[in-house]
Design a protein around this motif. Sequence first.
Motif, PDB file in Angstrom:
ATOM      1  N   GLU A 205      37.553  24.737 -25.360  1.00 44.92           N
ATOM      2  CA  GLU A 205      36.736  24.598 -24.152  1.00 44.92           C
ATOM      3  C   GLU A 205      36.453  25.956 -23.521  1.00 44.92           C
ATOM      4  OE1 GLU A 205      34.234  23.225 -21.543  1.00 44.92           O
ATOM      5  OE2 GLU A 205      35.065  22.079 -23.227  1.00 44.92           O
ATOM      6  N   ARG A 206      37.436  26.884 -23.562  1.00 43.39           N
ATOM      7  CA  ARG A 206      37.185  28.234 -23.028  1.00 43.39           C
ATOM      8  C   ARG A 206      36.081  28.921 -23.846  1.00 43.39           C
ATOM      9  NH1 ARG A 206      40.245  25.707 -20.854  1.00 43.39           N
ATOM     10  NH2 ARG A 206      38.297  25.194 -19.824  1.00 43.39           N
ATOM     11  N   ILE A 207      36.121  28.745 -25.148  1.00 42.57           N
ATOM     12  CA  ILE A 207      35.108  29.364 -26.009  1.00 42.57           C
ATOM     13  C   ILE A 207      33.737  28.769 -25.730  1.00 42.57           C
ATOM     14  CG2 ILE A 207      34.359  29.603 -28.419  1.00 42.57           C
ATOM     15  CD1 ILE A 207      37.355  29.866 -29.160  1.00 42.57           C
ATOM     16  N   ARG A 208      33.682  27.467 -25.516  1.00 43.18           N
ATOM     17  CA  ARG A 208      32.403  26.838 -25.166  1.00 43.18           C
ATOM     18  C   ARG A 208      31.866  27.393 -23.840  1.00 43.18           C
ATOM     19  NH1 ARG A 208      35.286  22.024 -26.355  1.00 43.18           N
ATOM     20  NH2 ARG A 208      34.945  21.302 -28.495  1.00 43.18           N
ATOM     21  N   GLU A 209      32.779  27.625 -22.885  1.00 44.05           N
ATOM     22  CA  GLU A 209      32.356  28.178 -21.590  1.00 44.05           C
ATOM     23  C   GLU A 209      31.765  29.574 -21.770  1.00 44.05           C
ATOM     24  OE1 GLU A 209      35.883  28.008 -19.258  1.00 44.05           O
ATOM     25  OE2 GLU A 209      35.703  25.859 -18.815  1.00 44.05           O
ATOM     26  N   TRP A 210      32.427  30.400 -22.561  1.00 36.97           N
ATOM     27  CA  TRP A 210      31.891  31.744 -22.817  1.00 36.97           C
ATOM     28  C   TRP A 210      30.542  31.652 -23.535  1.00 36.97           C
ATOM     29  CZ3 TRP A 210      37.451  32.842 -24.544  1.00 36.97           C
ATOM     30  CH2 TRP A 210      38.183  33.434 -23.498  1.00 36.97           C
ATOM     31  N   ASP A 211      30.444  30.737 -24.459  1.00 34.80           N
ATOM     32  CA  ASP A 211      29.188  30.551 -25.183  1.00 34.80           C
ATOM     33  C   ASP A 211      28.066  30.133 -24.233  1.00 34.80           C
ATOM     34  OD1 ASP A 211      27.502  30.091 -27.598  1.00 34.80           O
ATOM     35  OD2 ASP A 211      27.699  28.003 -26.992  1.00 34.80           O
ATOM     36  N   ARG A 212      28.357  29.198 -23.349  1.00 33.85           N
ATOM     37  CA  ARG A 212      27.342  28.749 -22.393  1.00 33.85           C
ATOM     38  C   ARG A 212      26.929  29.868 -21.447  1.00 33.85           C
ATOM     39  NH1 ARG A 212      30.479  23.801 -22.529  1.00 33.85           N
ATOM     40  NH2 ARG A 212      31.707  24.473 -20.715  1.00 33.85           N
ATOM     41  N   ALA A 213      27.839  30.817 -21.208  1.00 35.97           N
ATOM     42  CA  ALA A 213      27.532  31.957 -20.337  1.00 35.97           C
ATOM     43  C   ALA A 213      26.772  33.054 -21.074  1.00 35.97           C
ATOM     44  CB  ALA A 213      28.820  32.519 -19.746  1.00 35.97           C
ATOM     45  N   GLY A 214      26.492  32.841 -22.369  1.00 37.84           N
ATOM     46  CA  GLY A 214      25.700  33.801 -23.123  1.00 37.84           C
ATOM     47  C   GLY A 214      26.479  34.815 -23.921  1.00 37.84           C
ATOM     48  N   HIS A 215      27.779  34.596 -24.097  1.00 38.17           N
ATOM     49  CA  HIS A 215      28.611  35.513 -24.872  1.00 38.17           C
ATOM     50  C   HIS A 215      28.751  35.042 -26.315  1.00 38.17           C
ATOM     51  CE1 HIS A 215      29.967  37.702 -21.288  1.00 38.17           C
ATOM     52  NE2 HIS A 215      30.098  36.524 -20.695  1.00 38.17           N
ATOM     53  N   GLU A 216      28.846  35.993 -27.230  1.00 36.77           N
ATOM     54  CA  GLU A 216      29.191  35.713 -28.617  1.00 36.77           C
ATOM     55  C   GLU A 216      30.697  35.890 -28.745  1.00 36.77           C
ATOM     56  OE1 GLU A 216      27.615  37.004 -33.085  1.00 36.77           O
ATOM     57  OE2 GLU A 216      27.225  38.300 -31.352  1.00 36.77           O
ATOM     58  N   VAL A 217      31.385  34.913 -29.312  1.00 43.20           N
ATOM     59  CA  VAL A 217      32.845  34.921 -29.322  1.00 43.20           C
ATOM     60  C   VAL A 217      33.378  35.160 -30.733  1.00 43.20           C
ATOM     61  CG1 VAL A 217      34.944  33.644 -28.746  1.00 43.20           C
ATOM     62  CG2 VAL A 217      32.856  33.300 -27.378  1.00 43.20           C
ATOM     63  N   TYR A 218      34.308  36.100 -30.829  1.00 40.33           N
ATOM     64  CA  TYR A 218      35.069  36.347 -32.052  1.00 40.33           C
ATOM     65  C   TYR A 218      36.519  35.992 -31.758  1.00 40.33           C
ATOM     66  CZ  TYR A 218      31.194  39.060 -34.055  1.00 40.33           C
ATOM     67  OH  TYR A 218      29.983  39.454 -34.561  1.00 40.33           O
ATOM     68  N   ALA A 219      37.123  35.129 -32.568  1.00 42.81           N
ATOM     69  CA  ALA A 219      38.505  34.703 -32.348  1.00 42.81           C
ATOM     70  C   ALA A 219      39.267  34.745 -33.664  1.00 42.81           C
ATOM     71  CB  ALA A 219      38.540  33.298 -31.760  1.00 42.81           C
ATOM     72  N   TYR A 220      40.436  35.385 -33.637  1.00 47.63           N
ATOM     73  CA  TYR A 220      41.230  35.576 -34.854  1.00 47.63           C
ATOM     74  C   TYR A 220      42.687  35.176 -34.616  1.00 47.63           C
ATOM     75  CZ  TYR A 220      37.194  38.360 -36.241  1.00 47.63           C
ATOM     76  OH  TYR A 220      35.919  38.776 -36.531  1.00 47.63           O
ATOM     77  N   PHE A 221      43.242  34.478 -35.607  1.00 48.62           N
ATOM     78  CA  PHE A 221      44.644  34.054 -35.550  1.00 48.62           C
ATOM     79  C   PHE A 221      45.506  35.034 -36.338  1.00 48.62           C
ATOM     80  CE2 PHE A 221      42.406  30.296 -34.315  1.00 48.62           C
ATOM     81  CZ  PHE A 221      43.259  29.652 -33.422  1.00 48.62           C
ATOM     82  N   ASN A 222      46.569  35.514 -35.679  1.00 52.79           N
ATOM     83  CA  ASN A 222      47.447  36.534 -36.247  1.00 52.79           C
ATOM     84  C   ASN A 222      48.841  35.993 -36.551  1.00 52.79           C
ATOM     85  OD1 ASN A 222      47.900  39.148 -37.143  1.00 52.79           O
ATOM     86  ND2 ASN A 222      48.432  39.951 -35.139  1.00 52.79           N
TER      87      ASN A 222
END
Length: 243
Positions: A205-222
């Motif tokens: 849901e946080r990623i969707r919020e950033w997306d709706r705000a016009g951001h491109e999201v990169y997320a990586y699991f370490n």
Amino acid sequence: MGWHIGTSGWSYDHWEHVLYPTGTPRAGRLARYAEVFSTVELNASFYRWPRESTFAGWNRRLPPGFRMSVKAPRGLTHAKRLYAPETWARRIAASWHELRDRRGVLLVQLAPTHARDDARLDWFLAALPDWIQVAVEFRHDSWVHPEVFALLRRHGAAYCVMSGAGLPCVLEATAPVVYVRFHGPDHHHLYAGSYPDADLAWWAERIREWDRAGHEVYAYFNNDGHGHAVRNALTLRQLLDGG
């Protein structure tokens, strides 16, 4: 803008049976990885920066649309602590040029003992070409400050959002891209454990919020142990694609 979900690194022996079929040669792992994910964070570059020809080879070998993010060398971030960055900036730019349309984000992870120094960070970011998208991961709490966020915004640099033991989790978006690193849900040890589905749903849901705000999201699991990073990345992507 969309999102890119992957893992930090790809060549792990203990990912056999999780991502790689039995007998997959080490040299064949990236090709198999790219069949499943559309982005990866290169961590080996932290220990030894690859040759320009290696970056050019990745550009040729990786499929269209794939994005490779790259961790900056420890010689720059930990040994020199960003001091006099011009030589490294030129070398990084030459390599980034060879990666061409497969490039994602340059991750600059500072040492845990590297306390806030706005002037040094400002000088470093100014030394990088503006066509390199950069994210900065601050491991020292002193950097979590509105003036630091404003500095990053002036340079179009992303504040790296972190999830992990002892790390501040600050949902700050300072650039066109948002960069998230999942270092594991264990409250006592970094890189350990597997994220529960409920936690991943919250992050989706946080990623969707950033997306709706016009951001491109990169997320990586370490949290690579036991293949947790692979499973968590696939679950998060499924949640996002289904929602």
